[in-house]
Write a protein that holds these residues in place. Sequence first.
Motif, PDB file in Angstrom:
ATOM      1  N   TRP A  11      33.671   6.543  23.462  1.00  0.00           N
ATOM      2  CA  TRP A  11      33.961   7.397  24.781  1.00  0.00           C
ATOM      3  C   TRP A  11      35.454   6.745  25.058  1.00  0.00           C
ATOM      4  O   TRP A  11      35.440   5.456  25.315  1.00  0.00           O
ATOM      5  N   LEU A  12      36.350   7.723  25.441  1.00  0.00           N
ATOM      6  CA  LEU A  12      37.342   7.390  26.061  1.00  0.00           C
ATOM      7  C   LEU A  12      37.400   7.434  27.616  1.00  0.00           C
ATOM      8  O   LEU A  12      36.344   8.172  28.054  1.00  0.00           O
ATOM      9  N   ARG A  17      35.073  12.165  23.430  1.00  0.00           N
ATOM     10  CA  ARG A  17      34.209  11.210  22.667  1.00  0.00           C
ATOM     11  C   ARG A  17      34.676  11.495  21.419  1.00  0.00           C
ATOM     12  O   ARG A  17      34.956  12.760  21.023  1.00  0.00           O
ATOM     13  N   VAL A  50      44.506   4.361  20.913  1.00  0.00           N
ATOM     14  CA  VAL A  50      43.253   3.762  21.528  1.00  0.00           C
ATOM     15  C   VAL A  50      43.702   2.238  21.800  1.00  0.00           C
ATOM     16  O   VAL A  50      43.906   1.488  20.687  1.00  0.00           O
ATOM     17  N   ALA A  53      38.087   1.255  24.950  1.00  0.00           N
ATOM     18  CA  ALA A  53      37.043   2.348  25.048  1.00  0.00           C
ATOM     19  C   ALA A  53      35.839   1.971  25.283  1.00  0.00           C
ATOM     20  O   ALA A  53      35.561   0.552  25.295  1.00  0.00           O
TER      21      ALA A  53
END
Length: 92
Positions: A11-12, A17, A50, A53
């Motif tokens: 999940w960010l 997600r 990313v 997270a």
Amino acid sequence: MNRYSGAATMWLADGRRFAASAILDKDQGGSWRGTLVFANDDHLPVLVNVREATLQVEGAFGDFIRPDSSDWTVDPRGPFRIRIEGSGTAPF
């Protein structure tokens, strides 16, 4: 040492997600780390960048960081992989 290998969801912070396969290890002190494997290359532009997270494993959540965003590997014949380090309680 505890180990988890199976389905996970990343999940960010913005609510997006991504389904992944996780290979995770936890040492006696509770520190955890591992590899996330993503099968869908359509998300590559997002996944490459990313840095942190939340990981969900079977209903439990744990935050992680990605200390080196240049660590990713992708193979034309295989999935996209990143290495992570837990920054809180392990989700397994």
